[in-house]
Design a protein around this motif. Structure first.
Motif, short mmCIF file in Angstrom:
data_model
loop_
_atom_site.label_atom_id
_atom_site.label_comp_id
_atom_site.label_asym_id
_atom_site.label_seq_id
_atom_site.Cartn_x
_atom_site.Cartn_y
_atom_site.Cartn_z
N HIS A 22 54.29 4.09 57.21
CA HIS A 22 53.47 2.91 57.45
C HIS A 22 54.35 1.74 57.90
O HIS A 22 53.99 0.98 58.78
N GLY A 23 55.52 1.61 57.31
CA GLY A 23 56.44 0.55 57.70
C GLY A 23 56.91 0.73 59.13
O GLY A 23 57.03 -0.24 59.89
N TYR A 24 57.17 1.96 59.53
CA TYR A 24 57.59 2.23 60.91
C TYR A 24 56.48 1.87 61.89
O TYR A 24 56.73 1.27 62.93
N ALA A 25 55.24 2.25 61.57
CA ALA A 25 54.11 1.96 62.46
C ALA A 25 53.91 0.46 62.60
O ALA A 25 53.62 -0.03 63.69
N ALA A 26 54.06 -0.28 61.52
CA ALA A 26 53.90 -1.73 61.57
C ALA A 26 55.00 -2.37 62.43
O ALA A 26 54.73 -3.29 63.21
N ARG A 27 56.23 -1.89 62.29
CA ARG A 27 57.33 -2.42 63.10
C ARG A 27 57.13 -2.09 64.58
O ARG A 27 57.39 -2.92 65.45
N ALA A 28 56.65 -0.88 64.88
CA ALA A 28 56.41 -0.49 66.27
C ALA A 28 55.29 -1.34 66.87
O ALA A 28 55.38 -1.76 68.03
N ALA A 29 54.23 -1.60 66.11
CA ALA A 29 53.14 -2.43 66.61
C ALA A 29 53.61 -3.86 66.88
O ALA A 29 53.25 -4.47 67.89
N ASP A 65 50.16 1.66 73.60
CA ASP A 65 48.98 2.30 74.19
C ASP A 65 48.45 1.52 75.39
O ASP A 65 47.30 1.66 75.76
N THR A 66 49.29 0.69 75.98
CA THR A 66 48.90 -0.15 77.10
C THR A 66 49.75 0.20 78.33
O THR A 66 50.94 0.45 78.21
N ILE A 67 49.10 0.21 79.49
CA ILE A 67 49.81 0.41 80.75
C ILE A 67 49.64 -0.87 81.56
O ILE A 67 48.53 -1.37 81.73
N LEU A 68 50.76 -1.42 82.04
CA LEU A 68 50.73 -2.59 82.90
C LEU A 68 50.96 -2.14 84.33
O LEU A 68 51.94 -1.45 84.62
N TYR A 69 50.05 -2.52 85.22
CA TYR A 69 50.18 -2.23 86.65
C TYR A 69 50.60 -3.53 87.33
O TYR A 69 49.80 -4.45 87.48
N THR A 70 51.85 -3.63 87.74
CA THR A 70 52.40 -4.85 88.31
C THR A 70 52.29 -4.80 89.83
O THR A 70 52.89 -3.94 90.48
N VAL A 71 51.51 -5.73 90.38
CA VAL A 71 51.36 -5.85 91.82
C VAL A 71 52.45 -6.78 92.36
O VAL A 71 53.09 -6.50 93.36
N SER A 72 52.66 -7.89 91.67
CA SER A 72 53.70 -8.86 92.01
C SER A 72 54.05 -9.64 90.75
O SER A 72 53.47 -9.40 89.69
N ARG A 73 54.97 -10.59 90.89
CA ARG A 73 55.31 -11.41 89.72
C ARG A 73 54.13 -12.28 89.31
O ARG A 73 54.05 -12.73 88.19
N ARG A 74 53.23 -12.51 90.24
CA ARG A 74 52.08 -13.39 89.98
C ARG A 74 50.81 -12.64 89.59
O ARG A 74 49.82 -13.26 89.26
N LYS A 75 50.83 -11.29 89.65
CA LYS A 75 49.60 -10.54 89.35
C LYS A 75 49.94 -9.21 88.67
O LYS A 75 50.66 -8.38 89.21
N ILE A 76 49.41 -9.05 87.46
CA ILE A 76 49.60 -7.83 86.67
C ILE A 76 48.24 -7.42 86.11
O ILE A 76 47.49 -8.26 85.60
N TYR A 77 47.93 -6.13 86.19
CA TYR A 77 46.72 -5.61 85.57
C TYR A 77 47.10 -4.96 84.25
O TYR A 77 48.00 -4.12 84.20
#
Length: 135
Positions: A22-29, A65-77
């Protein structure tokens, strides 16, 4: 006498192992949240979209559990998944199954270990939230 001591020792060891996990999961989050905050710093979230045009060039970054799709420095999905892609944190390859020229919410995503080529998880994206730099 030993019939009672051994099960008690195993019970204590098992509960200690669970509490340390549980401590590991909290640190990872917490680490994932800090990394997301850093990646999206200075950007403003917009209206969520159901689909992302896959012909648009972007780089992917995985954070928890998140994926960031970077189009440019000014726009990220930002695309949060339902949590079934276990290999995202390890850097496994993302294999998308899309229908048409767009990646849409609900399309299955698989993660595959690059060394062994063994599938490591399946998940879906909830929606795409565009983060843009204020004008």
């Amino acid at each position: 006498m030993y019939r009672f001591i051994l099960p008690a020792m195993l019970l204590c060891a098992g509960s200690a192992a669970l509490s340390s996990d549980h401590g590991y999961a909290a640190r990872a989050a917490a680490r994932n949240k800090a990394e997301l905050d850093t990646a999206l710093a200075g950007l403003v979230p917009g209206k969520p979209q159901q689909c992302l045009d896959s012909r648009e060039p972007y780089a992917t970054q995985r954070i928890g559990d998140t994926i960031l799709y970077t189009v440019s420095r000014r726009k990220i999905y930002r695309a949060d998944t339902n949590g079934g892609c276990n290999g995202l944190d390890r850097g496994d390859a993302i294999v998308t199954e899309q229908f048409g020229s767009q990646l849409c919410a609900g399309d299955p995503i698989r993660t595959v270990d690059l060394t062994s080529r063994i599938p490591s998880g399946v998940c879906t994206i909830r929606e795409f939230v565009p983060y843009t730099a204020p004008r």
